[in-house]
Design an enzyme around this catalytic site. Structure first.
Site, PDB file in Angstrom:
ATOM      1  N   SER A   1      50.880  39.645  38.676  1.00 21.69           N
ATOM      2  CA  SER A   1      49.640  39.490  39.415  1.00 21.69           C
ATOM      3  C   SER A   1      48.832  38.314  38.847  1.00 21.69           C
ATOM      4  O   SER A   1      49.298  37.179  38.843  1.00 21.69           O
ATOM      5  CB  SER A   1      48.873  40.814  39.381  1.00 21.69           C
ATOM      6  OG  SER A   1      47.780  40.811  40.240  1.00 21.69           O
TER       7      SER A   1
ATOM      8  N   HIS B   1      51.981  39.100  43.885  1.00 21.10           N
ATOM      9  CA  HIS B   1      51.653  39.919  45.057  1.00 21.10           C
ATOM     10  C   HIS B   1      50.268  39.530  45.553  1.00 21.10           C
ATOM     11  O   HIS B   1      49.578  38.731  44.931  1.00 21.10           O
ATOM     12  CB  HIS B   1      51.742  41.418  44.753  1.00 21.10           C
ATOM     13  CG  HIS B   1      50.759  41.922  43.745  1.00 21.10           C
ATOM     14  ND1 HIS B   1      50.729  43.226  43.339  1.00 21.10           N
ATOM     15  CD2 HIS B   1      49.757  41.312  43.064  1.00 21.10           C
ATOM     16  CE1 HIS B   1      49.766  43.399  42.451  1.00 21.10           C
ATOM     17  NE2 HIS B   1      49.167  42.255  42.273  1.00 21.10           N
TER      18      HIS B   1
END
EC number: 3.4.21.92
Length: 195
Positions: free
Chosen positions: A98, A123
């Site tokens: 992330s 993501h």
């Protein structure tokens, strides 16, 4: 309570004791271990600014082992990495997921690395909102704006289009270090130390 090791060095005037992170900072090494939040970001930003003030022409080594965290905290580190003069060498140890992956890819082009068994995950941003419907709409618009900003930056860092980044980050997208090189998140898989 976490355990922080201390190291003892011999100097011309006797012994000097450092916590391990202070000793690494002497060698221009910064560690991001754990979740990205405002407290961690403030510490990293302070270290980046300190090292630039010490020597603006020497590289800074930024080791990352993080599951990600707060977007705005990560962006404060990203902005500082770009604001200061020294090149930022990023190295993934363990995982960069992330916001951790975003920071890894944000190192100086040609100086972004991962160790052989590191895992990288990208993501889309996630968040939640509560309150009145207008407040929820405002929060949703802000998350979308942040998503667009992150996608544009990741596109620039990887050489992909923002549309491709949006598609590839629709769900958790895990990569090996080698796959991260192919994707453009990093430049090389390290097998030996270069410091």
């Amino acid at each position: 309570m976490s355990y922080i090791p201390y190291v003892v060095e011999q100097t011309g005037r006797g012994e000097r004791s450092y916590d391990i992170y202070s000793r690494l900072l002497k060698d221009r090494i910064i560690m991001l271990s754990g979740e990205v939040n405002d407290q961690v970001a403030s510490s990293i930003v302070a270290q980046l600014l300190f090292l630039e003030a010490q020597d603006p022409d020497k590289d800074i080594y930024f080791y990352i082992n993080s599951p990600g965290g707060v977007i705005t905290s990560g962006l404060s580190m990203f902005d500082t990495m770009n604001y200061i003069k020294p090149d930022i060498v990023t190295i993934c140890i363990g995982q960069a997921a992330s916001m951790g992956a975003f920071l890894l890819a944000s190192g100086t082009k040609g100086k972004r690395y991962a160790l052989p068994h590191a895992r990288i995950m990208i993501h889309q941003p996630s968040g939640g909102a509560q309150g009145q419907s207008t407040d929820i709409q405002i929060q949703a618009q802000e998350i979308q704006r942040l998503k667009d900003t992150l996608n544009e930056i990741m596109a620039e860092k990887t050489g992909k289009t923002a549309k491709r980044i949006e598609k590839d980050t629709e769900r958790d997208n895990f990569m090996s270090a080698k796959e991260a090189v192919e994707y453009g998140l990093i430049d090389k898989v390290l097998t030996k130390s270069f410091t």
